[in-house]
Write an enzyme that holds these catalytic residues in place. Structure first.
Site, PDB file in Angstrom:
ATOM      1  N   HIS A   6      71.860 -21.640  55.636  1.00  0.00           N
ATOM      2  CA  HIS A   6      72.021 -21.963  57.044  1.00  0.00           C
ATOM      3  C   HIS A   6      72.599 -20.798  57.844  1.00  0.00           C
ATOM      4  CE1 HIS A   6      71.849 -25.977  55.158  1.00  0.00           C
ATOM      5  NE2 HIS A   6      71.382 -26.392  56.326  1.00  0.00           N
ATOM      6  N   ASP A   7      73.105 -19.769  57.194  1.00  0.00           N
ATOM      7  CA  ASP A   7      73.714 -18.653  57.915  1.00  0.00           C
ATOM      8  C   ASP A   7      72.656 -17.915  58.733  1.00  0.00           C
ATOM      9  OD1 ASP A   7      76.091 -16.714  58.224  1.00  0.00           O
ATOM     10  OD2 ASP A   7      74.461 -15.424  57.584  1.00  0.00           O
ATOM     11  N   HIS A   8      73.033 -17.475  59.952  1.00  0.00           N
ATOM     12  CA  HIS A   8      72.057 -16.894  60.868  1.00  0.00           C
ATOM     13  C   HIS A   8      71.517 -15.557  60.388  1.00  0.00           C
ATOM     14  CE1 HIS A   8      75.672 -14.700  61.980  1.00  0.00           C
ATOM     15  NE2 HIS A   8      74.930 -13.836  62.630  1.00  0.00           N
ATOM     16  N   MET A   9      72.208 -14.854  59.484  1.00  0.00           N
ATOM     17  CA  MET A   9      71.701 -13.592  58.951  1.00  0.00           C
ATOM     18  C   MET A   9      71.088 -13.759  57.567  1.00  0.00           C
ATOM     19  SD  MET A   9      71.867 -11.308  61.175  1.00  0.00           S
ATOM     20  CE  MET A   9      71.374  -9.969  60.109  1.00  0.00           C
TER      21      MET A   9
END
Length: 351
Positions: A319-322
Site C-alpha cells: 500500500h505504500d505510495h513508493m
C-alpha cells in the site's frame, strides 16, 4: 454622419463596424476555442482463454503459458465478467443490507444488482492459509472456502486500514495492520543463507534496491522511511551504515546516544534509536521464523522484505505510495519474461 450617394436617396453610416465585420476581423488567437476531451486512459484488464475457460486478468501480472485469444477489455467489461461469476454460482454474493423499517407501507425495492468488482475482495483458503485476493485475478486451482468480502466491511481475518481523529477534527491515515494469519505467510519467511534472489533495478531508484543483499539494512531503511521523505533518509543512512554497517554492530557495539545523533535530522530520534537497537538484537537470534515476529516490523517493512529479499512479490499487496510502483514494475517484468520464454518454447517445438 450623412453621406450623399450618386443615386437617389442617401445612406447613413454609423461610427462602428457591423457585427459581421467584427467577427471577420477578430484575430484567431482571441477566438473561443472548442473544448477537447482527454483521450481515455488505457485499460488495465485482459481477457484470455486458459484451459478452455474465459478469464479476466490484469496486465500487471504474467499471463499463463497456455493462454490464448488475448484481448484488452475495458473496466466495464471486467465488472460484467465479475458479475457473471456471481450469477453462475462460482461465487456467493454478500447479503444485502436490510433497509430500515418504515411505518408507512412502501412498494418493495428492486433486487440489488451484483456488486462492482472494484468494491470487494475474495477470501479463500490456499494451501491451508487464509488469503485475501482480488476479484480481477484468476483463483488458484486449489482454493477452497471461497467467499466475497466487501472492502468497507472487512472482518478481523483481513488487512484493515483505520483512521484516527485529531483535535482539529481531521482524519489521519493509519498504516494497515497484518492479522495473525497473514503474519505467517510464506512471503515473510526467514531468508536462507543460500538465497539467490536479486531484485531488478527500476527507474524509481528506491533505497532498498541498493541494499537488497542485507535484509537487516532493508528493514532498517523501512523503519526510517516512516513519516520521513526518501531524500532525508538517503543522507542519514550514509552516516548510519558507517557507524553500524551490520546488525551486530548496532545491537552490541553502538550506543543509543550515538544512533540518536546520526538520525537526529529525521525526527523521533530517541524512539527510532531504541526501536532499531531492540530490532537488531532480535534479528541476530535464531528463534524467529517470520520477519513479522521482530520488533518494529509492520506491513510496509514486511512487504518490502518479501519483494527485495525473499523474491515473492506475487504473494503481497503493498500500500505504500513508493513501493506500489516498484511492485507493478516487477510484475510487468515477470510477465514479459514468461511471454518470452513461451515464445522460445514454441519456436523449439516447431524446429
Amino acid at each position: 454622419m450623412m453621406i450623399m450617394s450618386e443615386g437617389s436617396g442617401y445612406q447613413y453610416h454609423g461610427h462602428g463596424a457591423s457585427q459581421k465585420d467584427k467577427c471577420e476581423g477578430t484575430p484567431a488567437a482571441s477566438r473561443p476555442r472548442r473544448k477537447t476531451k482527454n483521450p481515455p486512459s488505457p485499460s488495465s484488464f485482459i481477457r484470455a482463454t486458459v484451459d478452455g475457460k474465459t478469464m479476466v486478468l490484469s496486465k500487471f501480472f504474467p499471463l499463463p503459458a497456455n493462454a490464448s485469444d488475448v484481448t484488452v477489455i475495458s473496466r466495464k467489461e471486467a465488472d460484467r465478467a465479475a458479475r457473471a461469476r456471481i450469477r453462475n454460482g462460482l461465487l456467493q454474493a454478500p447479503p444485502p443490507n436490510k433497509p430500515p423499517r418504515r411505518r408507512n407501507k412502501s412498494p418493495p425495492s428492486p433486487p440489488p444488482s451484483p456488486p462492482s468488482a472494484s468494491s470487494y475482495y475474495i477470501r479463500a483458503i490456499v494451501n491451508g492459509e487464509t488469503k485475501v485476493l482480488s476479484p480481477y485475478f484468476p483463483l488458484p486451482a486449489n482454493a477452497t472456502s471461497v467467499e466475497i468480502i466487501p472492502k468497507k466491511r472487512k472482518d478481523d481475518n483481513t488487512t484493515t486500514t483505520t483512521t484516527t481523529t485529531t483535535n482539529n477534527n481531521k482524519k489521519s491515515k493509519v498504516s494497515p495492520q497484518l492479522t495473525a494469519a497473514e503474519k505467517k505467510s510464506d512471503a515473510y519467511k526467514r531468508v536462507d543463507a543460500n538465497n539467490t534472489w536479486v531484485p531488478p533495478r527500476s527507474p524509481y531508484n528506491l533505497l532498498q534496491e541498493n541494499h537488497y543483499f542485507d535484509p537487516w539494512r532493508v528493514l532498517i531503511i523501512c523503519m526510517l522511511l516512516n513519516r520521513t521523505t526518501g531524500r532525508q533518509v538517503r543522507e542519514a543512512i550514509r552516516h548510519l551504515f558507517c557507524l553500524c554497517p551490520d546488525a551486530e554492530s548496532m545491537a552490541w557495539n553502538a550506543d543509543v546516544e550515538e544512533i540518536e545523533e546520526v538520525i537526529r535530522g529525521l525526527g523521533f530520534q530517541k524512539t527510532r534509536a531504541r526501536k532499531m537497537k531492540r530490532f537488531s538484537q532480535e534479528y541476530l537470534r535464531d528463534d524467529w521464523t517470520h520477519v513479522t515476529q521482530l520488533h518494529g516490523v509492520g506491513k510496509y517493512a514486511a512487504d518490502a522484505y518479501a519483494i527485495f529479499c525473499v523474491g515473492k512479490p506475487e504473494e503481497v499487496i503493498p500500500h505504500d505510495h513508493m513501493l506500489v510502483p516498484y511492485w507493478k514494475f516487477l510484475c510487468n517484468m515477470q510477465e514479459a519474461a514468461e511471454k518470452t520464454l513461451g515464445l522460445q518454447n514454441q519456436h523449439m517445438i516447431k524446429e
